[in-house]
Design a protein around this motif. Structure first.
Motif, PDB file in Angstrom:
ATOM      1  N   ARG A   1       9.026  -2.046  10.816  1.00 31.25           N
ATOM      2  CA  ARG A   1       9.375  -2.848   9.765  1.00 31.25           C
ATOM      3  C   ARG A   1       8.262  -2.927   8.601  1.00 31.25           C
ATOM      4  O   ARG A   1       8.492  -3.384   7.668  1.00 31.25           O
ATOM      5  CB  ARG A   1       9.855  -4.212  10.147  1.00 31.25           C
ATOM      6  N   THR A   2       7.160  -2.279   8.654  1.00 31.20           N
ATOM      7  CA  THR A   2       6.302  -2.020   7.770  1.00 31.20           C
ATOM      8  C   THR A   2       5.911  -0.800   7.459  1.00 31.20           C
ATOM      9  O   THR A   2       6.256   0.133   8.016  1.00 31.20           O
ATOM     10  CB  THR A   2       5.017  -2.867   8.121  1.00 31.20           C
ATOM     11  N   ALA A   3       5.481  -0.562   6.146  1.00 32.68           N
ATOM     12  CA  ALA A   3       4.998   0.837   5.681  1.00 32.68           C
ATOM     13  C   ALA A   3       3.826   1.407   6.528  1.00 32.68           C
ATOM     14  O   ALA A   3       3.858   2.467   6.970  1.00 32.68           O
ATOM     15  CB  ALA A   3       4.598   0.765   4.290  1.00 32.68           C
ATOM     16  N   TYR A   4       2.984   0.430   7.017  1.00 27.12           N
ATOM     17  CA  TYR A   4       1.839   1.038   8.090  1.00 27.12           C
ATOM     18  C   TYR A   4       2.467   1.462   9.354  1.00 27.12           C
ATOM     19  O   TYR A   4       2.002   2.577   9.616  1.00 27.12           O
ATOM     20  CB  TYR A   4       0.959  -0.217   8.132  1.00 27.12           C
ATOM     21  N   GLY A   5       3.287   0.810   9.859  1.00 29.73           N
ATOM     22  CA  GLY A   5       4.011   1.098  11.085  1.00 29.73           C
ATOM     23  C   GLY A   5       4.698   2.456  11.055  1.00 29.73           C
ATOM     24  O   GLY A   5       4.398   3.305  11.966  1.00 29.73           O
ATOM     25  N   LEU A   6       5.410   2.590   9.702  1.00 25.22           N
ATOM     26  CA  LEU A   6       6.304   3.656   9.571  1.00 25.22           C
ATOM     27  C   LEU A   6       5.401   5.058   9.778  1.00 25.22           C
ATOM     28  O   LEU A   6       5.511   6.159   9.893  1.00 25.22           O
ATOM     29  CB  LEU A   6       7.110   3.535   8.524  1.00 25.22           C
ATOM     30  N   ALA A   7       4.294   4.661   8.789  1.00 28.93           N
ATOM     31  CA  ALA A   7       3.241   5.957   8.610  1.00 28.93           C
ATOM     32  C   ALA A   7       2.538   6.313   9.862  1.00 28.93           C
ATOM     33  O   ALA A   7       2.560   7.456  10.128  1.00 28.93           O
ATOM     34  CB  ALA A   7       2.310   5.559   7.566  1.00 28.93           C
TER      35      ALA A   7
ATOM     36  N   VAL B   1      -8.319  21.637  20.824  1.00 33.60           N
ATOM     37  CA  VAL B   1      -7.314  21.617  21.961  1.00 33.60           C
ATOM     38  C   VAL B   1      -7.106  20.247  22.020  1.00 33.60           C
ATOM     39  O   VAL B   1      -5.827  20.055  22.924  1.00 33.60           O
ATOM     40  CB  VAL B   1      -7.594  22.372  23.266  1.00 33.60           C
ATOM     41  N   THR B   2      -7.627  19.193  21.579  1.00 34.65           N
ATOM     42  CA  THR B   2      -7.454  17.788  21.892  1.00 34.65           C
ATOM     43  C   THR B   2      -7.319  16.995  20.616  1.00 34.65           C
ATOM     44  O   THR B   2      -8.490  17.177  19.751  1.00 34.65           O
ATOM     45  CB  THR B   2      -8.573  17.193  22.931  1.00 34.65           C
ATOM     46  N   LEU B   3      -6.568  16.034  20.181  1.00 37.83           N
ATOM     47  CA  LEU B   3      -6.504  15.370  19.236  1.00 37.83           C
ATOM     48  C   LEU B   3      -6.061  13.811  19.850  1.00 37.83           C
ATOM     49  O   LEU B   3      -5.025  13.849  20.335  1.00 37.83           O
ATOM     50  CB  LEU B   3      -5.549  16.005  18.118  1.00 37.83           C
ATOM     51  N   VAL B   4      -6.785  12.853  19.207  1.00 40.05           N
ATOM     52  CA  VAL B   4      -6.501  11.408  19.640  1.00 40.05           C
ATOM     53  C   VAL B   4      -6.354  10.886  18.275  1.00 40.05           C
ATOM     54  O   VAL B   4      -7.092  10.551  17.482  1.00 40.05           O
ATOM     55  CB  VAL B   4      -7.719  10.876  20.457  1.00 40.05           C
ATOM     56  N   GLN B   5      -5.083  10.241  18.278  1.00 43.96           N
ATOM     57  CA  GLN B   5      -4.782   9.566  16.943  1.00 43.96           C
ATOM     58  C   GLN B   5      -4.669   7.683  17.336  1.00 43.96           C
ATOM     59  O   GLN B   5      -4.435   7.509  18.321  1.00 43.96           O
ATOM     60  CB  GLN B   5      -3.227   9.735  16.610  1.00 43.96           C
ATOM     61  N   ALA B   6      -5.413   7.189  16.489  1.00 42.40           N
ATOM     62  CA  ALA B   6      -5.445   5.773  16.402  1.00 42.40           C
ATOM     63  C   ALA B   6      -4.140   5.405  15.825  1.00 42.40           C
ATOM     64  O   ALA B   6      -3.920   5.320  14.621  1.00 42.40           O
ATOM     65  CB  ALA B   6      -6.492   5.086  15.634  1.00 42.40           C
ATOM     66  N   SER B   7      -3.013   5.205  16.804  1.00 44.25           N
ATOM     67  CA  SER B   7      -1.745   4.560  16.128  1.00 44.25           C
ATOM     68  C   SER B   7      -1.835   2.979  16.082  1.00 44.25           C
ATOM     69  O   SER B   7      -2.682   2.417  16.081  1.00 44.25           O
ATOM     70  CB  SER B   7      -0.554   5.203  16.967  1.00 44.25           C
ATOM     71  N   SER B   8      -0.447   2.562  16.431  1.00 43.51           N
ATOM     72  CA  SER B   8      -0.581   1.086  16.150  1.00 43.51           C
ATOM     73  C   SER B   8       0.704   0.527  16.979  1.00 43.51           C
ATOM     74  O   SER B   8       1.835   1.025  16.882  1.00 43.51           O
ATOM     75  CB  SER B   8      -0.428   0.493  14.558  1.00 43.51           C
ATOM     76  N   VAL B   9       0.713  -0.903  17.547  1.00 39.49           N
ATOM     77  CA  VAL B   9       1.762  -1.385  18.124  1.00 39.49           C
ATOM     78  C   VAL B   9       2.865  -1.786  17.103  1.00 39.49           C
ATOM     79  O   VAL B   9       3.936  -2.163  17.508  1.00 39.49           O
ATOM     80  CB  VAL B   9       1.232  -2.825  18.829  1.00 39.49           C
ATOM     81  N   SER B  10       2.678  -1.645  15.868  1.00 41.40           N
ATOM     82  CA  SER B  10       3.395  -1.889  14.532  1.00 41.40           C
ATOM     83  C   SER B  10       4.570  -0.770  14.718  1.00 41.40           C
ATOM     84  O   SER B  10       5.577  -1.075  13.877  1.00 41.40           O
ATOM     85  CB  SER B  10       2.872  -2.124  13.312  1.00 41.40           C
ATOM     86  N   VAL B  11       4.683   0.205  15.411  1.00 39.28           N
ATOM     87  CA  VAL B  11       5.580   1.261  15.453  1.00 39.28           C
ATOM     88  C   VAL B  11       6.732   0.851  16.026  1.00 39.28           C
ATOM     89  O   VAL B  11       7.856   1.295  15.766  1.00 39.28           O
ATOM     90  CB  VAL B  11       5.063   2.596  16.132  1.00 39.28           C
ATOM     91  N   TYR B  12       6.621  -0.353  17.130  1.00 40.93           N
ATOM     92  CA  TYR B  12       7.675  -0.776  17.801  1.00 40.93           C
ATOM     93  C   TYR B  12       8.790  -1.734  17.012  1.00 40.93           C
ATOM     94  O   TYR B  12       8.556  -2.197  15.666  1.00 40.93           O
ATOM     95  CB  TYR B  12       7.158  -1.760  18.835  1.00 40.93           C
ATOM     96  N   ASP B  13      10.121  -1.670  17.242  1.00 41.01           N
ATOM     97  CA  ASP B  13      11.022  -2.442  16.695  1.00 41.01           C
ATOM     98  C   ASP B  13      10.436  -4.012  17.166  1.00 41.01           C
ATOM     99  O   ASP B  13      10.628  -4.453  18.201  1.00 41.01           O
ATOM    100  CB  ASP B  13      12.263  -2.256  17.427  1.00 41.01           C
ATOM    101  N   PRO B  14      10.558  -4.872  16.089  1.00 45.38           N
ATOM    102  CA  PRO B  14       9.941  -6.179  16.481  1.00 45.38           C
ATOM    103  C   PRO B  14      11.040  -7.151  17.411  1.00 45.38           C
ATOM    104  O   PRO B  14      10.580  -8.134  17.931  1.00 45.38           O
ATOM    105  CB  PRO B  14      10.051  -7.080  14.932  1.00 45.38           C
ATOM    106  N   ALA B  15      12.364  -6.799  17.392  1.00 46.38           N
ATOM    107  CA  ALA B  15      13.381  -7.407  17.954  1.00 46.38           C
ATOM    108  C   ALA B  15      13.398  -6.613  19.562  1.00 46.38           C
ATOM    109  O   ALA B  15      14.332  -7.230  20.299  1.00 46.38           O
ATOM    110  CB  ALA B  15      14.580  -7.294  17.172  1.00 46.38           C
TER     111      ALA B  15
ATOM    112  N   PRO C   1       0.882  -1.304   0.091  1.00 43.85           N
ATOM    113  CA  PRO C   1      -0.051  -0.104  -0.104  1.00 43.85           C
ATOM    114  C   PRO C   1       0.661   1.203  -0.095  1.00 43.85           C
ATOM    115  O   PRO C   1       2.030   1.451   0.630  1.00 43.85           O
ATOM    116  CB  PRO C   1      -0.700   0.158   1.171  1.00 43.85           C
ATOM    117  N   ASP C   2       0.387   2.342  -0.778  1.00 44.35           N
ATOM    118  CA  ASP C   2       0.935   3.660  -0.767  1.00 44.35           C
ATOM    119  C   ASP C   2       0.383   4.346   0.851  1.00 44.35           C
ATOM    120  O   ASP C   2      -0.673   4.761   0.810  1.00 44.35           O
ATOM    121  CB  ASP C   2       0.434   4.278  -1.797  1.00 44.35           C
ATOM    122  N   MET C   3       1.135   4.427   1.686  1.00 44.35           N
ATOM    123  CA  MET C   3       0.820   5.059   3.060  1.00 44.35           C
ATOM    124  C   MET C   3       1.070   6.640   3.129  1.00 44.35           C
ATOM    125  O   MET C   3       0.753   7.148   4.143  1.00 44.35           O
ATOM    126  CB  MET C   3       1.839   4.393   3.999  1.00 44.35           C
ATOM    127  N   THR C   4       1.349   7.045   1.694  1.00 49.13           N
ATOM    128  CA  THR C   4       1.498   8.544   1.901  1.00 49.13           C
ATOM    129  C   THR C   4       0.388   9.374   2.191  1.00 49.13           C
ATOM    130  O   THR C   4       0.321  10.206   3.091  1.00 49.13           O
ATOM    131  CB  THR C   4       1.804   9.017   0.227  1.00 49.13           C
TER     132      THR C   4
END
Length: 295
Positions: free
Chosen positions: A122-128, A94-108, A72-75
């Motif tokens: 390690r994925t485009a989704y996590g990087l975005a 004044v408040t913003l809640v983002q749905a982020s992801s556990v995929s932002v972490y280093d798998p190791a 996917p194009d995560m742009t």
């Protein structure tokens, strides 16, 4: 509280809107098409500013979800997230809640993962997702209280991603067999989307909350265990594999992801395990079929 929900047409969006409206908030959904009665936006800053005017908070669920076998194009996820931040600032939100992801972490990274664990997606989704989190931390957005909920794998109705959960749910709803090919792994936790919506509401209404929070389900399930749970609660017959794989005790998610911070600061723990969530989803599917008999 007046809340604008971006990405309202997605898997989580319906649950968030239903939750907020049921608990007395004025919630307006945004989407690119306007399907479902949501306000239409192209997510440009010029389009967003008037839609956000007068709002107390924004929930950012707008993301391109990955699908099996696709690159996917995560742009658009990054651009939409940054535009929401800029528009929120201009509109005085004044408040913003983002749905982020556990995929932002280093798998190791060592387990269990905490909010201080190394982030090396390690994925485009996590990087975005991590890029949008980091953008919110820029000095120019300091006036906005931003909460990033690092959500685990969601379990909900109308999931059309094509991954194992959605595949099993579709097969079960049609009364078809649920094939099991892998005995033990990978084991993943599954968080009911209704519980994720409650975590989002708590993030909106807890003034001291800021920064990242891990939000995860209660148990780690293998594909075989998931297939058995879906069969028992929604339908379908499990075929293939050793029955012992399907009935083995599940591991606690706390082995993989620490949710201490979201419990201590937001007072959140999931109300559903996988099986009780699947019962809710079965009822949702039944309601959808009764409303759209030909679907």
């Amino acid at each position: 509280m007046k809340v604008i929900v971006a990405g309202a047409a997605g898997l989580l969006g319906r649950y968030v809107l239903d939750r907020l409206r049921a608990t007395g908030h004025h919630a307006l959904g945004l989407s690119r098409t306007g399907a479902g009665g949501h306000a239409v936006t192209d997510y440009s800053v010029a389009s967003l500013v008037p839609l956000l005017a007068g709002a107390d908070a924004v929930v950012d669920l707008a993301a391109t979800r990955p699908r099996p076998g696709a690159q996917p194009d995560m742009t658009s996820t990054v651009v939409t997230g940054t535009h929401l931040l800029e528009a929120a600032g201009r509109a005085g939100v004044v408040t913003l809640v983002q749905a982020s992801s556990v995929s932002v972490y280093d798998p190791a990274a060592p387990r269990p993962l905490t909010e201080d664990s190394p982030t090396l997606p390690r994925t485009a989704y996590g990087l975005a997702k991590l890029t949008v989190e980091r953008w919110a931390g820029l000095d120019e957005h300091a006036a906005i209280r931003t909460v990033s909920l690092r959500v685990s794998h969601l379990l909900g109705g109308r999931d059309d991603t094509g991954y194992l959960v959605s595949t099993y749910l579709k097969l079960a709803a049609d009364g078809k067999d649920l094939p099991v090919h892998e005995p033990l792994g990978p084991a993943r936790d599954l968080l009911y989307a209704g519980d994720a919506a409650r975590a989002i509401e708590l993030a909106l209404t807890t003034p001291t909350a800021r920064g990242p929070f891990n939000v995860a389900g209660l148990h780690l399930l293998t594909p075989a265990q998931l297939a058995q749970a879906v069969s028992d609660t929604v339908g379908g017959r499990v075929v293939g594999g050793d029955p012992a794989w399907r009935h083995a005790p599940s591991r606690p998610t706390s082995d993989e992801v620490s949710t201490d911070r979201v419990r201590d600061v937001l007072g959140f723990t999931p109300a559903h395990d996988v099986r009780s969530a699947l019962v809710e989803i079965r009822e949702e599917l039944d309601r959808d079929r009764s409303l759209c008999p030909g679907a």
